[in-house]
Design a protein around this motif. Structure first.
Motif, PDB file in Angstrom:
ATOM      1  N   ALA A  80      51.460  42.535  51.702  1.00  0.00           N
ATOM      2  CA  ALA A  80      52.245  43.219  52.483  1.00  0.00           C
ATOM      3  C   ALA A  80      52.362  44.729  52.306  1.00  0.00           C
ATOM      4  CB  ALA A  80      53.735  42.790  52.422  1.00  0.00           C
ATOM      5  N   GLY A  81      52.258  45.332  51.110  1.00  0.00           N
ATOM      6  CA  GLY A  81      52.078  46.523  50.618  1.00  0.00           C
ATOM      7  C   GLY A  81      50.687  47.342  50.889  1.00  0.00           C
ATOM      8  N   GLY A  82      49.573  46.445  50.823  1.00  0.00           N
ATOM      9  CA  GLY A  82      48.304  46.892  50.934  1.00  0.00           C
ATOM     10  C   GLY A  82      47.704  47.744  49.912  1.00  0.00           C
ATOM     11  N   ARG A  83      48.459  47.405  48.604  1.00  0.00           N
ATOM     12  CA  ARG A  83      47.989  48.197  47.342  1.00  0.00           C
ATOM     13  C   ARG A  83      47.108  47.302  46.696  1.00  0.00           C
ATOM     14  NH1 ARG A  83      53.384  48.100  47.118  1.00  0.00           N
ATOM     15  NH2 ARG A  83      53.330  46.881  45.203  1.00  0.00           N
ATOM     16  N   CYS A  84      46.211  47.864  45.814  1.00  0.00           N
ATOM     17  CA  CYS A  84      45.249  47.277  45.035  1.00  0.00           C
ATOM     18  C   CYS A  84      45.970  47.021  43.570  1.00  0.00           C
ATOM     19  CB  CYS A  84      43.956  48.269  44.661  1.00  0.00           C
ATOM     20  SG  CYS A  84      42.881  47.437  43.553  1.00  0.00           S
ATOM     21  N   HIS A  85      45.921  45.858  42.940  1.00  0.00           N
ATOM     22  CA  HIS A  85      46.651  45.612  41.742  1.00  0.00           C
ATOM     23  C   HIS A  85      45.560  44.890  40.791  1.00  0.00           C
ATOM     24  CE1 HIS A  85      49.677  43.668  39.320  1.00  0.00           C
ATOM     25  NE2 HIS A  85      48.984  42.518  39.238  1.00  0.00           N
ATOM     26  N   GLN A  86      45.623  45.053  39.627  1.00  0.00           N
ATOM     27  CA  GLN A  86      44.774  44.362  38.555  1.00  0.00           C
ATOM     28  C   GLN A  86      45.916  44.099  37.319  1.00  0.00           C
ATOM     29  OE1 GLN A  86      41.459  46.561  37.450  1.00  0.00           O
ATOM     30  NE2 GLN A  86      40.861  45.388  35.630  1.00  0.00           N
ATOM     31  N   THR A  87      45.600  42.939  36.977  1.00  0.00           N
ATOM     32  CA  THR A  87      46.396  42.632  35.680  1.00  0.00           C
ATOM     33  C   THR A  87      45.391  41.889  34.530  1.00  0.00           C
ATOM     34  OG1 THR A  87      48.407  41.300  34.948  1.00  0.00           O
ATOM     35  CG2 THR A  87      46.746  40.130  36.500  1.00  0.00           C
ATOM     36  N   ALA A  88      45.762  42.099  33.229  1.00  0.00           N
ATOM     37  CA  ALA A  88      45.124  41.588  32.276  1.00  0.00           C
ATOM     38  C   ALA A  88      44.550  40.319  32.392  1.00  0.00           C
ATOM     39  CB  ALA A  88      45.683  42.091  30.927  1.00  0.00           C
ATOM     40  N   ARG A  89      45.404  39.257  32.331  1.00  0.00           N
ATOM     41  CA  ARG A  89      45.218  37.879  32.364  1.00  0.00           C
ATOM     42  C   ARG A  89      45.980  37.267  33.503  1.00  0.00           C
ATOM     43  NH1 ARG A  89      43.260  36.955  26.969  1.00  0.00           N
ATOM     44  NH2 ARG A  89      42.115  38.898  26.707  1.00  0.00           N
ATOM     45  N   TRP A 100      41.880  34.277  32.454  1.00  0.00           N
ATOM     46  CA  TRP A 100      41.208  34.867  33.379  1.00  0.00           C
ATOM     47  C   TRP A 100      41.623  36.379  33.632  1.00  0.00           C
ATOM     48  CZ3 TRP A 100      37.097  31.992  35.392  1.00  0.00           C
ATOM     49  CH2 TRP A 100      37.231  30.845  35.341  1.00  0.00           C
ATOM     50  N   ASP A 101      40.579  37.272  33.663  1.00  0.00           N
ATOM     51  CA  ASP A 101      40.611  38.665  34.135  1.00  0.00           C
ATOM     52  C   ASP A 101      40.744  38.666  35.617  1.00  0.00           C
ATOM     53  OD1 ASP A 101      41.155  39.590  31.464  1.00  0.00           O
ATOM     54  OD2 ASP A 101      39.097  39.990  31.271  1.00  0.00           O
ATOM     55  N   ILE A 102      41.598  39.264  36.339  1.00  0.00           N
ATOM     56  CA  ILE A 102      41.712  39.070  37.785  1.00  0.00           C
ATOM     57  C   ILE A 102      41.905  40.490  38.372  1.00  0.00           C
ATOM     58  CG2 ILE A 102      44.472  38.974  37.530  1.00  0.00           C
ATOM     59  CD1 ILE A 102      44.250  37.238  40.227  1.00  0.00           C
ATOM     60  N   GLU A 103      40.926  40.813  39.436  1.00  0.00           N
ATOM     61  CA  GLU A 103      41.375  41.790  40.129  1.00  0.00           C
ATOM     62  C   GLU A 103      41.431  41.666  41.581  1.00  0.00           C
ATOM     63  OE1 GLU A 103      38.419  45.741  41.138  1.00  0.00           O
ATOM     64  OE2 GLU A 103      37.937  44.672  39.561  1.00  0.00           O
ATOM     65  N   ILE A 104      42.330  42.314  42.271  1.00  0.00           N
ATOM     66  CA  ILE A 104      42.949  41.809  43.734  1.00  0.00           C
ATOM     67  C   ILE A 104      42.749  43.287  44.324  1.00  0.00           C
ATOM     68  CG2 ILE A 104      44.600  41.028  45.091  1.00  0.00           C
ATOM     69  CD1 ILE A 104      45.582  39.628  42.434  1.00  0.00           C
ATOM     70  N   SER A 105      42.113  43.280  45.749  1.00  0.00           N
ATOM     71  CA  SER A 105      41.945  44.297  46.493  1.00  0.00           C
ATOM     72  C   SER A 105      42.456  43.847  47.912  1.00  0.00           C
ATOM     73  CB  SER A 105      40.621  44.961  46.354  1.00  0.00           C
ATOM     74  OG  SER A 105      40.250  45.316  45.068  1.00  0.00           O
ATOM     75  N   PRO A 106      43.046  44.815  48.809  1.00  0.00           N
ATOM     76  CA  PRO A 106      43.585  44.290  50.065  1.00  0.00           C
ATOM     77  C   PRO A 106      42.067  44.535  51.015  1.00  0.00           C
ATOM     78  CG  PRO A 106      43.995  46.513  49.518  1.00  0.00           C
ATOM     79  CD  PRO A 106      43.560  46.068  48.210  1.00  0.00           C
ATOM     80  N   GLY A 112      45.954  38.932  60.468  1.00  0.00           N
ATOM     81  CA  GLY A 112      47.184  38.650  59.446  1.00  0.00           C
ATOM     82  C   GLY A 112      46.880  39.424  58.128  1.00  0.00           C
ATOM     83  N   GLY A 113      45.702  40.064  57.511  1.00  0.00           N
ATOM     84  CA  GLY A 113      45.483  40.890  56.487  1.00  0.00           C
ATOM     85  C   GLY A 113      44.828  40.021  55.482  1.00  0.00           C
ATOM     86  N   GLY A 114      44.497  40.264  54.441  1.00  0.00           N
ATOM     87  CA  GLY A 114      43.691  39.537  53.392  1.00  0.00           C
ATOM     88  C   GLY A 114      43.679  39.983  52.358  1.00  0.00           C
ATOM     89  N   LEU A 115      43.223  39.279  51.188  1.00  0.00           N
ATOM     90  CA  LEU A 115      43.112  39.750  49.650  1.00  0.00           C
ATOM     91  C   LEU A 115      41.709  39.285  49.376  1.00  0.00           C
ATOM     92  CD1 LEU A 115      46.464  39.253  48.173  1.00  0.00           C
ATOM     93  CD2 LEU A 115      45.685  41.547  49.186  1.00  0.00           C
ATOM     94  N   LEU A 116      41.147  40.126  48.488  1.00  0.00           N
ATOM     95  CA  LEU A 116      39.633  39.658  47.867  1.00  0.00           C
ATOM     96  C   LEU A 116      40.146  39.736  46.499  1.00  0.00           C
ATOM     97  CD1 LEU A 116      36.746  39.333  47.766  1.00  0.00           C
ATOM     98  CD2 LEU A 116      36.301  41.928  47.300  1.00  0.00           C
ATOM     99  N   VAL A 117      39.764  38.294  45.923  1.00  0.00           N
ATOM    100  CA  VAL A 117      40.280  38.177  44.575  1.00  0.00           C
ATOM    101  C   VAL A 117      38.932  37.743  43.853  1.00  0.00           C
ATOM    102  CG1 VAL A 117      41.356  36.571  43.034  1.00  0.00           C
ATOM    103  CG2 VAL A 117      42.288  36.929  45.221  1.00  0.00           C
ATOM    104  N   GLN A 118      38.700  38.404  42.577  1.00  0.00           N
ATOM    105  CA  GLN A 118      37.658  38.377  41.938  1.00  0.00           C
ATOM    106  C   GLN A 118      37.994  38.021  40.399  1.00  0.00           C
ATOM    107  OE1 GLN A 118      34.229  41.242  42.259  1.00  0.00           O
ATOM    108  NE2 GLN A 118      36.043  42.330  43.085  1.00  0.00           N
ATOM    109  N   LEU A 119      37.675  36.666  39.772  1.00  0.00           N
ATOM    110  CA  LEU A 119      38.031  36.287  38.424  1.00  0.00           C
ATOM    111  C   LEU A 119      36.909  36.214  37.568  1.00  0.00           C
ATOM    112  CD1 LEU A 119      40.051  33.044  39.394  1.00  0.00           C
ATOM    113  CD2 LEU A 119      41.145  35.306  39.114  1.00  0.00           C
TER     114      LEU A 119
END
Length: 584
Positions: A80-89, A100-106, A112-119
């Motif tokens: 909803a916010g369209g922000r990039c987020h990264q968390t350690a595990r 898992w190390d996860i990286e998420i990008s809008p 309806g929008g989407g997210l790219l998830v890389q583990l």
């Protein structure tokens, strides 16, 4: 996996292009339900389920454990916010116990929008190893390590007491603020409170007390540690010494302040550019004289303040200085607010830092208009003087020519042979002086002449007394002679040529072409100037050491320091030579 039953958006095709062979687990979540609209083979393997079983499932349905941990809700907020987020595990994605190390990008371009998830699987390390590495790292860079409760009450170890002299009991809670410089306490309290409210990274610079007295600059940085639900469990942070950096910054500010003070006080136009040559400072005098602000000098605007004839060459010189890192020095005309152009001397030099990296260019433009005006007046005066002297030389030559003509006229009316011969000799001598003055007029200046010019003038003058005489001149074009020695030498050579042309020599048979000619030559030999007059074997030159002419020649040769020699050469020709030192 893509839906092959209908066209796929270009963004999915692009992701598939790089993800199919990637070792990272890649998936695309689309819409408010976060449906899995694509996952690569690595993601299927990590989840332990085939792609067909995951396709188009909501994330909460595909991985129920994520819903229980609150992670699905946070991903929805990111979408909803369209922000990039990264968390350690990320826990509980796939087989139990895997991290898992996860990286998420809008993603844009999806309905309806989407997210790219890389583990990427995170290797587990024993807690004691991680703790040891952590302690080694912070101890190497930090003065003190601290922690705080979620509401901001700080807990300091014993290092704080050693660092500041404040007992740990007094530093607990909010008491640590008392160890800060009075001017820093309230700003630090506000920034720490802001970090606590927002959960954002905390970073602030402040001064802490020294046990021995005085203050020490540090930078405090803190980060929140969150639990699986995203709630802050505690804060951890460090205080790092920045005293040297602060001192260097203060010294730099003081240096810049001194430069500005000096630049504003100087009676010159002072300016500074960055390493690329773009103006970043001009003093008040520049603006007063040119009427141009700093903004108007940028992007090449300073060229408009120069005289059109000076702008192009200065731009080229400045370009070379920028390319080579050398100084720039030039005279130029600057357009003033009065509408006049005034001459200035531009001097620019590069400024390097301690590592030798070019940081700035500093330059001055000094008003030298008065000097240029004086130089112009001097040039005009010298030109006028030169013209006057040349006019005087011309008049002197004409006067001598007039005297020679009168003597020649008088000689034609005298019947006594000895008297006529004396008048003719005087005429030749006056004519020789006039020809030397003519050569001076043809020379590079009125203080010297080209020897070849003088010899040609002497030969031309001799033919007026002896029409049809064969007189040949040979001298290098670059031989220069000063005026003080030119006139005496002209008289000597004129006497010798006149002697060689006396009756009895014309029509003499010789061994070859020009055997009956009189030759007048000059050359440099063994660091000396050698002038020679030669004639046929029966030439009166063989008896040049007799009579008034000989007396005149010896007296003038002594005057200029020339040595006289004579002899007989090939074909029986006789010659008389003068040797004159070049350094005399």
């Amino acid at each position: 996996m893509l839906d092959i039953a209908r066209p796929n958006p270009p963004v999915l095709e692009a992701i598939r292009g790089f993800a199919e062979e990637s070792l990272a687990a890649v998936a695309v979540l689309q819409g408010a339900a976060l449906r899995l609209t694509y996952c690569n083979p690595a993601f299927s393997a990590a989840a332990g389920r085939p792609a067909e079983a995951l396709w188009h499932l909501p994330l909460a349905e595909a991985f129920p454990a994520l819903l229980a941990g609150g992670q699905v809700g946070r991903l929805g907020a990111l979408l909803a916010g369209g922000r990039c987020h990264q968390t350690a595990r990320l826990l509980s994605c796939g087989p139990p116990g895997r991290l898992w190390d996860i990286e998420i990008s809008p993603l844009r371009g999806l309905e309806g929008g989407g997210l790219l998830v890389q583990l990427r699987e995170a290797p587990e390390r024993p807690p004691e190893v991680a703790e040891a590495r952590y302690r080694t790292l912070v101890d190497s860079v930090a003065l003190v390590v601290w922690s705080a409760t979620p509401d901001g009450r700080l807990l300091f170890p014993g290092d704080w007491a050693a660092l500041t002299g404040q007992p740990a009991a007094e530093a607990a809670g909010w008491g640590w603020l008392a160890a800060l410089h009075p001017e820093d306490r309230e700003p630090v309290r506000r920034q720490w409170g802001q970090a606590l409210r927002t959960g954002a990274l905390y970073s602030v610079e402040y001064r802490i007390a020294r046990p021995e007295g005085g203050w020490r600059w540090t930078v405090a940085r803190g980060v929140p540690l969150r639990d699986a639900a995203g709630e802050i469990r505690e804060w951890v942070g460090t205080n790092t010494d920045i005293e040297d950096r602060r001192r260097a910054e203060a010294a730099l500010r003081a240096s810049e302040a001194r430069f500005r003070t000096l630049a504003e006080a100087m009676p010159h136009l002072v300016w500074q550019t960055d390493a690329r040559g773009e103006p970043e400072y001009v003093n008040a005098r520049w603006q007063t004289v040119t009427g141009r602000s700093l903004a108007e000098t940028r992007d090449g605007g300073w060229l408009a303040a120069l005289h059109p004839e000076d702008a192009v060459p200065l731009a080229a010189a400045w370009g070379r200085a920028l390319a080579e890192g050398g100084e720039c020095d030039a005279d130029l005309r600057i357009l003033c607010v009065t509408g006049e152009y005034r001459w200035h001397r531009l001097c620019a030099a590069p400024v390097h830092d301690a590592a030798g990296v070019l940081r700035h260019w500093v330059g001055t433009c000094s008003d030298i208009d008065a000097r240029h005006q004086a130089e112009a007046r001097l040039r005009h005066a010298l030109e006028a003087q030169d013209a006057l002297v040349r006019e005087a030389e011309h008049r002197i030559r004409n006067s001598l020519q007039l005297v020679a003509s009168l003597l020649r006229l008088q000689a034609g009316r005298v019947t006594e042979p000895a008297a006529r011969e004396a008048l003719e000799a005087a005429t030749v001598r006056v004519q020789a002086v006039a020809e030397a003055h003519r050569a001076l007029q043809l020379g590079p200046d009125l203080r010297s002449l080209r020897l070849a010019d003088m010899l040609r003038e002497l030969a031309a003058g001799a033919t007026t007394h002896h029409p049809g005489a064969d007189i040949r001149v040979e001298a290098p074009a670059g031989l220069i002679l000063d005026a003080d020695r030119a006139i005496p030498l002209a008289l000597i050579l004129s006497e010798l040529v006149a002697t060689a042309l006396r009756p009895g020599t014309s029509g003499e048979a010789g061994a070859g072409e020009g055997a009956g000619s009189v030759r007048l030559t000059a050359r440099v030999a063994e660091d000396a100037l050698l002038l020679e007059v030669s004639g046929p074997g029966s030439s009166p030159l063989s008896g040049v050491d007799k009579g008034l002419g000989a007396t005149v020649i010896r007296a003038l040769a002594k005057q200029v320091g020339a040595g006289l020699t004579s002899g007989r050469g090939a074909g029986g020709r006789v010659w008389v030579a003068l040797r004159l030192g070049l350094g005399d």
